[in-house]
Design an enzyme around this catalytic site. Structure first.
Site, PDB file in Angstrom:
ATOM      1  N   GLU A  78      72.334  55.509  50.785  1.00 16.51           N
ATOM      2  CA  GLU A  78      71.355  56.590  50.872  1.00 16.51           C
ATOM      3  C   GLU A  78      70.047  56.207  50.180  1.00 16.51           C
ATOM      4  O   GLU A  78      70.043  55.619  49.112  1.00 16.51           O
ATOM      5  CB  GLU A  78      71.917  57.867  50.239  1.00 16.51           C
ATOM      6  N   CYS A 141      77.645  65.697  47.947  1.00 17.30           N
ATOM      7  CA  CYS A 141      77.232  64.284  47.923  1.00 17.30           C
ATOM      8  C   CYS A 141      75.790  64.149  47.442  1.00 17.30           C
ATOM      9  O   CYS A 141      75.494  63.363  46.535  1.00 17.30           O
ATOM     10  CB  CYS A 141      77.398  63.657  49.304  1.00 17.30           C
ATOM     11  N   HIS A 165      77.384  56.651  51.745  1.00 20.46           N
ATOM     12  CA  HIS A 165      78.338  57.373  52.576  1.00 20.46           C
ATOM     13  C   HIS A 165      79.164  56.389  53.403  1.00 20.46           C
ATOM     14  O   HIS A 165      78.686  55.308  53.759  1.00 20.46           O
ATOM     15  CB  HIS A 165      77.605  58.336  53.517  1.00 20.46           C
TER      16      HIS A 165
END
Length: 215
Positions: A78, A141, A165
């Site tokens: 991310e 998350c 992820h």
């Protein structure tokens, strides 16, 4: 070098979480770095409380949080976490914050300080699919990624932090036709490759290569 790796417990009606199952299979040392793996609850504030305890006690040089993103086709480091909880579903204790800041004294967003482009390249070199993701969502998350970067900024200013992820495991898509999934061993190999890149780039700038998207 010391790296703290986190994985969530199952949530959203799933019996297993590939993040937790994958980190259980990681070796104690990767590319010379000491690896400490911990389970965190899929609960907004509690996940951060557990993370903070381990950041303070372990004093890691890097924090890599791992989470399940069902439907994604590869491993996706991310790029950014935003200071906003907006839960589509309740967490594992029934909390469902809507349009709620994560930290009143925090920045609007924190960019990952991990070498996300190098992580993608390393995963590709392992023969596995990966890409940079530009949204971690607005559930636990994103919450934990934001908290990790906030906490590292406060307690370990020289450390790096970020989130990746991963897709569903094969076992999770038996009753989900046309849904992407990966073998657990491949997910674990991908995480190992990402950690290898984190160690390899600890004193270097990230790769300069395209990782953006048009939409």
């Amino acid at each position: 070098m010391k790296i703290l790796v986190t994985g969530f417990d199952p949530f959203g009606g799933e019996a297993i979480n590939p993040a937790l199952e994958a980190i259980k299979k990681l070796p104690a040392t990767i590319h010379g770095a000491e690896i400490k793996c911990i389970e965190v609850p899929t609960v907004f504030q509690k996940s951060a409380d557990v993370l903070q305890q381990h950041i303070e006690s372990f004093q890691p040089d890097a924090v890599l949080c791992i989470g399940q993103a069902g439907g994604r086709t590869g491993l996706t480091p991310e790029r950014v976490a935003i200071n906003q909880d907006d839960a589509r579903i309740p967490d594992n204790e029934g909390n469902q914050p809507i349009d709620t800041p994560i930290r009143a004294d925090g920045k609007a967003a924190y960019f990952s300080t991990l070498p996300i482009k190098a992580m993608v390249a390393a995963i590709h070199q392992a023969g596995l699919p990966a890409s940079v993701s530009n949204t971690a969502g607005t559930f636990v998350c994103n919450h934990l990624m934001y908290q990790a970067l906030y906490l590292v900024d406060k307690y370990c200013p020289n450390a790096k932090a970020g989130f990746m992820h991963i897709p569903f495991m094969m076992e999770q898509v038996v009753d989900k036709p046309n849904t992407a999934a990966m073998n657990l061993d491949d997910i674990t190999r991908g995480i190992e490759a990402a950690i290898f890149a984190i160690v390899d780039f600890k004193d270097r700038s990230d790769l300069k290569r395209v990782g953006g998207a048009t939409h």
